[in-house]
Design a protein around this motif. Structure first.
Motif, PDB file in Angstrom:
ATOM      1  N   MET A   1      -6.011  -1.296  -3.663  1.00 11.43           N
ATOM      2  CA  MET A   1      -4.729  -1.679  -3.139  1.00 11.43           C
ATOM      3  C   MET A   1      -4.758  -3.170  -2.860  1.00 11.43           C
ATOM      4  O   MET A   1      -5.722  -3.692  -2.302  1.00 11.43           O
ATOM      5  N   PHE A   2      -3.698  -3.855  -3.240  1.00  6.16           N
ATOM      6  CA  PHE A   2      -3.582  -5.290  -3.012  1.00  6.16           C
ATOM      7  C   PHE A   2      -2.890  -5.526  -1.677  1.00  6.16           C
ATOM      8  O   PHE A   2      -1.801  -5.007  -1.426  1.00  6.16           O
ATOM      9  N   LEU A   3      -3.542  -6.296  -0.805  1.00  5.14           N
ATOM     10  CA  LEU A   3      -3.015  -6.630   0.514  1.00  5.14           C
ATOM     11  C   LEU A   3      -2.545  -8.079   0.494  1.00  5.14           C
ATOM     12  O   LEU A   3      -3.345  -8.980   0.251  1.00  5.14           O
ATOM     13  N   SER A   4      -1.296  -8.299   0.767  1.00  8.80           N
ATOM     14  CA  SER A   4      -0.735  -9.644   0.697  1.00  8.80           C
ATOM     15  C   SER A   4      -0.422 -10.162   2.093  1.00  8.80           C
ATOM     16  O   SER A   4       0.376  -9.570   2.816  1.00  8.80           O
ATOM     17  N   GLY A   5      -1.056 -11.250   2.457  1.00  4.23           N
ATOM     18  CA  GLY A   5      -0.797 -11.898   3.738  1.00  4.23           C
ATOM     19  C   GLY A   5      -1.737 -11.457   4.841  1.00  4.23           C
ATOM     20  O   GLY A   5      -2.439 -10.459   4.731  1.00  4.23           O
ATOM     21  N   ASN A   6      -1.732 -12.225   5.917  1.00  3.08           N
ATOM     22  CA  ASN A   6      -2.648 -11.967   7.034  1.00  3.08           C
ATOM     23  C   ASN A   6      -2.338 -10.660   7.757  1.00  3.08           C
ATOM     24  O   ASN A   6      -3.252  -9.978   8.210  1.00  3.08           O
ATOM     25  N   LEU A   7      -1.088 -10.287   7.889  1.00  2.00           N
ATOM     26  CA  LEU A   7      -0.753  -9.060   8.607  1.00  2.00           C
ATOM     27  C   LEU A   7      -1.212  -7.827   7.833  1.00  2.00           C
ATOM     28  O   LEU A   7      -1.868  -6.945   8.383  1.00  2.00           O
ATOM     29  N   ALA A   8      -0.902  -7.787   6.544  1.00  2.00           N
ATOM     30  CA  ALA A   8      -1.277  -6.609   5.736  1.00  2.00           C
ATOM     31  C   ALA A   8      -2.781  -6.452   5.617  1.00  2.00           C
ATOM     32  O   ALA A   8      -3.280  -5.350   5.422  1.00  2.00           O
ATOM     33  N   SER A   9      -3.526  -7.537   5.732  1.00  2.00           N
ATOM     34  CA  SER A   9      -4.982  -7.451   5.608  1.00  2.00           C
ATOM     35  C   SER A   9      -5.685  -7.469   6.965  1.00  2.00           C
ATOM     36  O   SER A   9      -6.901  -7.625   7.034  1.00  2.00           O
ATOM     37  N   SER A  10      -4.927  -7.261   8.034  1.00  2.00           N
ATOM     38  CA  SER A  10      -5.520  -7.240   9.377  1.00  2.00           C
ATOM     39  C   SER A  10      -6.074  -5.858   9.692  1.00  2.00           C
ATOM     40  O   SER A  10      -5.749  -4.870   9.038  1.00  2.00           O
ATOM     41  N   LYS A  11      -6.873  -5.793  10.746  1.00  2.00           N
ATOM     42  CA  LYS A  11      -7.499  -4.521  11.109  1.00  2.00           C
ATOM     43  C   LYS A  11      -6.467  -3.468  11.516  1.00  2.00           C
ATOM     44  O   LYS A  11      -6.686  -2.283  11.310  1.00  2.00           O
ATOM     45  N   GLN A  12      -5.330  -3.893  12.064  1.00  2.00           N
ATOM     46  CA  GLN A  12      -4.301  -2.933  12.469  1.00  2.00           C
ATOM     47  C   GLN A  12      -3.764  -2.145  11.272  1.00  2.00           C
ATOM     48  O   GLN A  12      -3.331  -1.020  11.415  1.00  2.00           O
ATOM     49  N   PHE A  13      -3.785  -2.743  10.103  1.00  2.00           N
ATOM     50  CA  PHE A  13      -3.311  -2.068   8.899  1.00  2.00           C
ATOM     51  C   PHE A  13      -4.464  -1.422   8.135  1.00  2.00           C
ATOM     52  O   PHE A  13      -4.354  -0.298   7.659  1.00  2.00           O
ATOM     53  N   VAL A  14      -5.586  -2.139   8.033  1.00  2.00           N
ATOM     54  CA  VAL A  14      -6.715  -1.666   7.221  1.00  2.00           C
ATOM     55  C   VAL A  14      -7.390  -0.434   7.823  1.00  2.00           C
ATOM     56  O   VAL A  14      -7.754   0.493   7.087  1.00  2.00           O
ATOM     57  N   LEU A  15      -7.558  -0.384   9.136  1.00  2.00           N
ATOM     58  CA  LEU A  15      -8.226   0.776   9.764  1.00  2.00           C
ATOM     59  C   LEU A  15      -7.541   2.099   9.416  1.00  2.00           C
ATOM     60  O   LEU A  15      -8.187   3.004   8.883  1.00  2.00           O
ATOM     61  N   PRO A  16      -6.232   2.258   9.656  1.00  2.00           N
ATOM     62  CA  PRO A  16      -5.617   3.543   9.306  1.00  2.00           C
ATOM     63  C   PRO A  16      -5.550   3.794   7.799  1.00  2.00           C
ATOM     64  O   PRO A  16      -5.660   4.929   7.347  1.00  2.00           O
ATOM     65  N   LEU A  17      -5.399   2.726   7.031  1.00  2.00           N
ATOM     66  CA  LEU A  17      -5.352   2.874   5.575  1.00  2.00           C
ATOM     67  C   LEU A  17      -6.657   3.454   5.038  1.00  2.00           C
ATOM     68  O   LEU A  17      -6.669   4.414   4.258  1.00  2.00           O
ATOM     69  N   LYS A  18      -7.774   2.900   5.496  1.00  2.00           N
ATOM     70  CA  LYS A  18      -9.083   3.368   5.019  1.00  2.00           C
ATOM     71  C   LYS A  18      -9.464   4.727   5.621  1.00  2.00           C
ATOM     72  O   LYS A  18     -10.245   5.466   5.026  1.00  2.00           O
ATOM     73  N   GLN A  19      -8.922   5.070   6.782  1.00  2.00           N
ATOM     74  CA  GLN A  19      -9.149   6.421   7.332  1.00  2.00           C
ATOM     75  C   GLN A  19      -8.473   7.463   6.442  1.00  2.00           C
ATOM     76  O   GLN A  19      -9.008   8.539   6.216  1.00  2.00           O
ATOM     77  N   THR A  20      -7.312   7.113   5.929  1.00  2.00           N
ATOM     78  CA  THR A  20      -6.561   8.020   5.063  1.00  2.00           C
ATOM     79  C   THR A  20      -7.130   8.055   3.649  1.00  2.00           C
ATOM     80  O   THR A  20      -7.243   9.126   3.045  1.00  2.00           O
ATOM     81  N   LEU A  21      -7.512   6.881   3.131  1.00  2.00           N
ATOM     82  CA  LEU A  21      -8.031   6.756   1.755  1.00  2.00           C
ATOM     83  C   LEU A  21      -9.369   6.020   1.794  1.00  2.00           C
ATOM     84  O   LEU A  21      -9.448   4.842   1.449  1.00  2.00           O
TER      85      LEU A  21
END
Length: 191
Positions: A1-21
């Motif tokens: 998955m391509f993450l664009s920008g500081n918000l999308a690549s922050s831990k607040q987004f990455v943690l739940p994303l990687k828990q799911t996938l």
């Protein structure tokens, strides 16, 4: 998955994303992701969801710390503060859990001021907008204190850094994880 920008690549987004996938390969368009990856590492979250995240970057922290630019900037910091500048390879955890980015601040300030000095010196005594623009438009290779071995400025290109490579986050490097080079450094300049 391509993450664009500081918000999308922050831990607040990455943690739940990687828990799911959990097996999802992450690719970010910003090397600033490193701070979130290091905070997760310091928090002891295993596996680190940033492990193997790919992005484009320049010199590795080890290469930068060993280079003449860091020596130059660290010497200025030490002269002004009587403190040894912390390098990029070793992060410092603050009491609030955040990472002390003194080395990043030193580097950014040093590079910005040194580049300003170099351009202003080439402009000469009549430093105004027209002379500045004309000088930068024809500057070409800028050898002073860039973040890597390749740097240019010219018309239509006002960010000097041309030193890039593919890199990935590796939690085993340094004391909280660092970028690990995947490809050799390349000159992406279009002089």
């Amino acid at each position: 998955m391509f993450l664009s920008g500081n918000l999308a690549s922050s831990k607040q987004f990455v943690l739940p994303l990687k828990q799911t996938l959990p097996d999802l390969l992450l690719v970010a368009d910003t090397a600033d992701t490193l701070i979130s990856a290091q905070q997760v590492q310091q928090a002891g979250i295993k596996p680190n969801p940033f492990e193997g995240l790919l992005t484009a970057g320049g010199l590795s922290p080890k290469e930068y710390d060993a280079g003449s630019n860091w020596k130059y900037c660290a010497d200025i910091y030490q002269s002004a503060t009587d403190k040894i500048a912390p390098d990029l390879e070793h992060t410092i955890k603050l009491p609030n859990g955040k990472i002390d980015d003194v080395s990043g601040v030193i580097t950014n300030a040093c590079q910005t001021l040194t580049m300003f000095h170099d351009i202003a010196a080439r402009v000469g005594p009549y430093l105004n907008i027209a002379n500045w623009t004309s000088t930068v438009n024809d500057f070409g290779e800028i050898l002073s204190r860039g973040s890597g071995p390749y740097s240019t400025l010219h018309s239509g290109k006002y960010a000097a850094d041309d030193t890039w490579r593919l890199q990935e986050y590796d939690s085993s490097l340094g004391n909280t994880g660092l970028w690990k080079p995947v490809t050799p450094v390349q000159n992406i300049g279009d002089n």
